[in-house]
Motif scaffolding. Structure first.
Motif, PDB file in Angstrom:
ATOM      1  N   LYS A  23       0.836  -1.213   0.000  1.00 29.03           N
ATOM      2  CA  LYS A  23       0.000   0.000   0.000  1.00 29.03           C
ATOM      3  C   LYS A  23       0.864   1.254   0.000  1.00 29.03           C
ATOM      4  N   ALA A  24       1.930   1.249   0.800  1.00 27.94           N
ATOM      5  CA  ALA A  24       2.827   2.419   0.853  1.00 27.94           C
ATOM      6  C   ALA A  24       3.512   2.639  -0.494  1.00 27.94           C
ATOM      7  N   ILE A  25       3.987   1.547  -1.082  1.00 29.62           N
ATOM      8  CA  ILE A  25       4.710   1.666  -2.349  1.00 29.62           C
ATOM      9  C   ILE A  25       3.801   2.129  -3.478  1.00 29.62           C
ATOM     10  N   ILE A  26       2.602   1.541  -3.538  1.00 27.90           N
ATOM     11  CA  ILE A  26       1.698   1.909  -4.622  1.00 27.90           C
ATOM     12  C   ILE A  26       1.205   3.337  -4.473  1.00 27.90           C
ATOM     13  N   SER A  27       0.902   3.738  -3.220  1.00 29.92           N
ATOM     14  CA  SER A  27       0.428   5.118  -3.087  1.00 29.92           C
ATOM     15  C   SER A  27       1.550   6.110  -3.382  1.00 29.92           C
ATOM     16  N   ALA A  28       2.795   5.745  -3.067  1.00 28.50           N
ATOM     17  CA  ALA A  28       3.928   6.618  -3.419  1.00 28.50           C
ATOM     18  C   ALA A  28       4.038   6.767  -4.932  1.00 28.50           C
ATOM     19  N   ILE A  29       4.019   5.640  -5.632  1.00 27.34           N
ATOM     20  CA  ILE A  29       4.189   5.674  -7.086  1.00 27.34           C
ATOM     21  C   ILE A  29       3.028   6.395  -7.758  1.00 27.34           C
ATOM     22  N   SER A  30       1.822   6.200  -7.207  1.00 26.49           N
ATOM     23  CA  SER A  30       0.634   6.787  -7.852  1.00 26.49           C
ATOM     24  C   SER A  30       0.626   8.313  -7.788  1.00 26.49           C
ATOM     25  N   THR A  31       1.451   8.893  -6.900  1.00 27.18           N
ATOM     26  CA  THR A  31       1.508  10.362  -6.872  1.00 27.18           C
ATOM     27  C   THR A  31       2.221  10.911  -8.110  1.00 27.18           C
ATOM     28  N   PHE A  47      12.003  -0.090  -8.177  1.00 29.91           N
ATOM     29  CA  PHE A  47      11.224   0.736  -9.089  1.00 29.91           C
ATOM     30  C   PHE A  47      11.883   2.102  -9.158  1.00 29.91           C
ATOM     31  N   ARG A  48      11.925   2.657 -10.355  1.00 36.13           N
ATOM     32  CA  ARG A  48      12.387   4.025 -10.495  1.00 36.13           C
ATOM     33  C   ARG A  48      11.572   4.699 -11.582  1.00 36.13           C
ATOM     34  N   GLY A  49      11.034   5.866 -11.291  1.00 35.45           N
ATOM     35  CA  GLY A  49      10.228   6.540 -12.301  1.00 35.45           C
ATOM     36  C   GLY A  49      10.100   8.026 -12.030  1.00 35.45           C
ATOM     37  N   MET A  50       9.839   8.772 -13.118  1.00 33.78           N
ATOM     38  CA  MET A  50       9.675  10.222 -13.022  1.00 33.78           C
ATOM     39  C   MET A  50       8.275  10.606 -13.434  1.00 33.78           C
ATOM     40  N   LEU A  57      11.091  12.505  -8.953  1.00 33.87           N
ATOM     41  CA  LEU A  57      11.535  11.145  -9.257  1.00 33.87           C
ATOM     42  C   LEU A  57      11.417  10.296  -7.995  1.00 33.87           C
ATOM     43  N   ILE A  58      10.980   9.061  -8.174  1.00 37.61           N
ATOM     44  CA  ILE A  58      10.928   8.131  -7.035  1.00 37.61           C
ATOM     45  C   ILE A  58      11.870   6.967  -7.319  1.00 37.61           C
TER      46      ILE A  58
END
Length: 257
Positions: A23-31, A47-50, A57-58
């Motif tokens: 849940k923490a990871i998905i909500s972080a990425i979804s921002t 995971f790494r994405g901008m 960037l996360i």
């Protein structure tokens, strides 16, 4: 022999004891993004994405030791639509385990608790290599994530931007907008400021539009956060999340026009 090959070709599975981590990871990425490509190796999941405008960037690294069970025979990338994945994960109670695996049918199998099983279609992974910013940071502060969240809320009532200014003895958070100004000062050696180390006094201004969602998304799971920055350079926030390893968030500074 063919049949034998088929049997041993389970590529990847990972199980967590609770649903909090996902849940923490998905909500972080979804921002930041709507689609995410995860990479699984023997070492763990990353995971790494901008975001599309390249402001934030996360970078997530989730070591195999953090999982209840983990196996990955060969490196594998799998892409998911974050909203679809999130809906599944949200069906898990806090204390329910989550196991994901990918097998022959190229679907993501998600088992929740003892009896819920989902299959989710994977998407083409669109990951291009995102390099991390190479920066030496002049200032570093650590504080509890709940305190940081409150500070962001205090500044947001007057401004869309958070300014951070450090000296060797204190850190000042401030913001100003059409309606007025706000300033919050934390002194070295007080309970609120867990750590401050400054090699050079620094000032940076960062968008609350990006900061607020990520701190709300991960903050609850992270006990404390570490912020590092230098004048007019990106801010790096490290969230210490139990059972995950680390989540790093980079945010470009506001450039005064």
């Amino acid at each position: 022999l063919r049949h034998y090959n088929y049997l041993i070709k389970l590529e990847f599975s990972a199980k967590t004891n609770t649903s909090d981590e996902w849940k923490a990871i998905i909500s972080a990425i979804s921002t930041l993004v709507e689609e995410a490509t995860f990479e699984a190796t023997v070492e763990g999941i990353s995971f790494r994405g901008m975001d599309p405008s390249h402001v934030a960037l996360i970078d997530i690294s989730w070591p195999n030791s953090a999982f209840e069970k983990y196996s990955c025979d060969s490196d594998i990338k799998f892409g998911v639509r974050i909203d679809e994945f999130s809906k599944l994960i949200k069906r898990a109670e806090k204390s329910e385990s989550i196991e994901i695996n990918i097998s022959e049918d190229s679907m993501l199998h998600v088992s929740i608790g003892k009896n819920k099983k989902y299959k989710m279609r994977l998407i083409e992974s669109s990951a291009s290599d995102t390099p991390l910013p190479k920066i030496s940071y002049d200032s570093k502060i650590a504080l509890s994530s709940t305190r940081f969240d409150k500070i962001l809320g205090d500044i947001e009532v007057v401004s869309d931007y958070l300014s951070i200014k450090t000296t060797s003895e204190n850190v000042e958070f401030s913001g100003k907008g059409d309606s007025g100004e706000a300033t919050i000062n934390l002194e070295k050696g007080t309970e609120e400021l867990q750590e401050i180390s400054v090699t050079q006094e620094s000032t940076g201004t960062y968008s609350l539009e990006y900061l607020n969602p990520i701190v709300k998304a991960v903050g609850g799971t992270a006990g404390s956060i570490i912020c590092e920055f230098s004048s007019a350079k990106p801010l790096r926030i490290e969230f210490k999340v139990t059972n995950i390893g680390r989540i790093h968030f980079y945010l470009a500074p506001r450039v005064e026009s």
